[in-house]
Design a protein around this motif. Structure first.
Motif, mmCIF file in Angstrom:
data_model
loop_
_atom_site.group_PDB
_atom_site.id
_atom_site.type_symbol
_atom_site.label_atom_id
_atom_site.label_comp_id
_atom_site.label_asym_id
_atom_site.label_seq_id
_atom_site.Cartn_x
_atom_site.Cartn_y
_atom_site.Cartn_z
ATOM 1 N N ILE A 1 28.634 -12.525 14.417
ATOM 2 C CA ILE A 1 27.300 -12.097 14.006
ATOM 3 C C ILE A 1 26.673 -11.303 15.147
ATOM 4 C CG2 ILE A 1 25.009 -12.886 13.323
ATOM 5 C CD1 ILE A 1 26.360 -15.303 12.044
ATOM 6 N N ASN A 2 26.119 -10.127 14.817
ATOM 7 C CA ASN A 2 25.522 -9.282 15.854
ATOM 8 C C ASN A 2 24.093 -9.728 16.158
ATOM 9 O OD1 ASN A 2 24.062 -8.338 13.696
ATOM 10 N ND2 ASN A 2 24.889 -6.270 13.744
ATOM 11 N N ASP A 3 23.394 -8.974 17.009
ATOM 12 C CA ASP A 3 22.036 -9.338 17.434
ATOM 13 C C ASP A 3 21.029 -9.295 16.287
ATOM 14 O OD1 ASP A 3 23.009 -9.635 19.982
ATOM 15 O OD2 ASP A 3 22.491 -7.588 20.600
ATOM 16 N N GLN B 1 23.505 -9.833 11.304
ATOM 17 C CA GLN B 1 24.414 -9.364 10.273
ATOM 18 C C GLN B 1 25.844 -9.763 10.609
ATOM 19 O OE1 GLN B 1 23.783 -5.175 10.322
ATOM 20 N NE2 GLN B 1 21.886 -5.274 9.124
ATOM 21 N N ASN B 2 26.610 -10.083 9.575
ATOM 22 C CA ASN B 2 28.005 -10.441 9.748
ATOM 23 C C ASN B 2 28.811 -9.158 9.928
ATOM 24 O OD1 ASN B 2 30.423 -11.707 9.835
ATOM 25 N ND2 ASN B 2 30.200 -12.736 7.864
ATOM 26 N N VAL B 3 29.562 -9.046 11.021
ATOM 27 C CA VAL B 3 30.296 -7.818 11.320
ATOM 28 C C VAL B 3 31.807 -8.006 11.310
ATOM 29 C CG1 VAL B 3 28.424 -6.763 12.631
ATOM 30 C CG2 VAL B 3 30.048 -8.243 13.790
ATOM 31 N N ASP B 4 32.297 -9.131 10.817
ATOM 32 C CA ASP B 4 33.739 -9.361 10.736
ATOM 33 C C ASP B 4 34.340 -8.495 9.636
ATOM 34 O OD1 ASP B 4 33.906 -11.231 12.759
ATOM 35 O OD2 ASP B 4 33.434 -12.892 11.415
ATOM 36 N N LEU B 5 35.524 -7.981 9.867
ATOM 37 C CA LEU B 5 36.189 -7.158 8.875
ATOM 38 C C LEU B 5 36.817 -8.000 7.772
ATOM 39 C CD1 LEU B 5 37.941 -4.551 11.184
ATOM 40 C CD2 LEU B 5 35.874 -4.268 9.832
ATOM 41 N N TYR B 6 37.270 -9.202 8.094
ATOM 42 C CA TYR B 6 37.947 -10.044 7.127
ATOM 43 C C TYR B 6 37.452 -11.471 7.289
ATOM 44 C CZ TYR B 6 41.628 -12.708 4.873
ATOM 45 O OH TYR B 6 42.310 -13.592 4.087
ATOM 46 N N ILE B 7 36.949 -12.035 6.224
ATOM 47 C CA ILE B 7 36.504 -13.427 6.219
ATOM 48 C C ILE B 7 37.408 -14.182 5.251
ATOM 49 C CG2 ILE B 7 34.615 -15.012 5.758
ATOM 50 C CD1 ILE B 7 32.716 -12.652 6.288
ATOM 51 N N PRO B 8 38.275 -15.066 5.744
ATOM 52 C CA PRO B 8 39.204 -15.756 4.845
ATOM 53 C C PRO B 8 38.481 -16.767 3.961
ATOM 54 C CG PRO B 8 39.414 -16.599 7.065
ATOM 55 C CD PRO B 8 38.467 -15.446 7.135
ATOM 56 N N ARG B 9 39.020 -16.938 2.759
ATOM 57 C CA ARG B 9 38.495 -17.946 1.835
ATOM 58 C C ARG B 9 39.247 -19.247 2.040
ATOM 59 N NH1 ARG B 9 39.474 -15.543 -3.827
ATOM 60 N NH2 ARG B 9 41.374 -14.924 -2.788
#
Length: 81
Positions: free
Chosen positions: A2-4, A7-15
């Motif tokens: 998470i940036n400042d 916001q979520n900035v990860d390219l891939y979030i596994p389920r």
């Protein structure tokens, strides 16, 4: 990550599989995600949904039907229906 700005900035979030709590990998093409709509007393869709993710290993063993039924009964009890 998470940036400042929050916001979520990860390219891939596994389920995670809702039944086994195992991670569903990117190459698990047998995995499914099911959204179940909520109804009011008259049987009309309220706009709310409950999402369940089932991994390919559970589907391969043939346990997805019983697992999904168990999860939905548990969710209904939590909601008080």
């Amino acid at each position: 990550m998470i940036n400042d700005e929050g916001q979520n900035v990860d390219l891939y979030i596994p389920r995670k599989c809702s039944w086994t709590n195992r991670l569903i990998g990117a190459k698990d093409h047998a995995a499914v995600q099911i959204n179940i709509g909520h109804l009011d007393e008259q049987g009309l869709f309220t706009g709310k949904t409950t999402t369940f993710a089932i991994g390919g290993a559970v589907r391969h063993r043939g346990e997805s039907d019983s697992g999904l039924d168990h999860l939905w009964q548990k969710k209904k009890a939590e909601m008080g229906q």
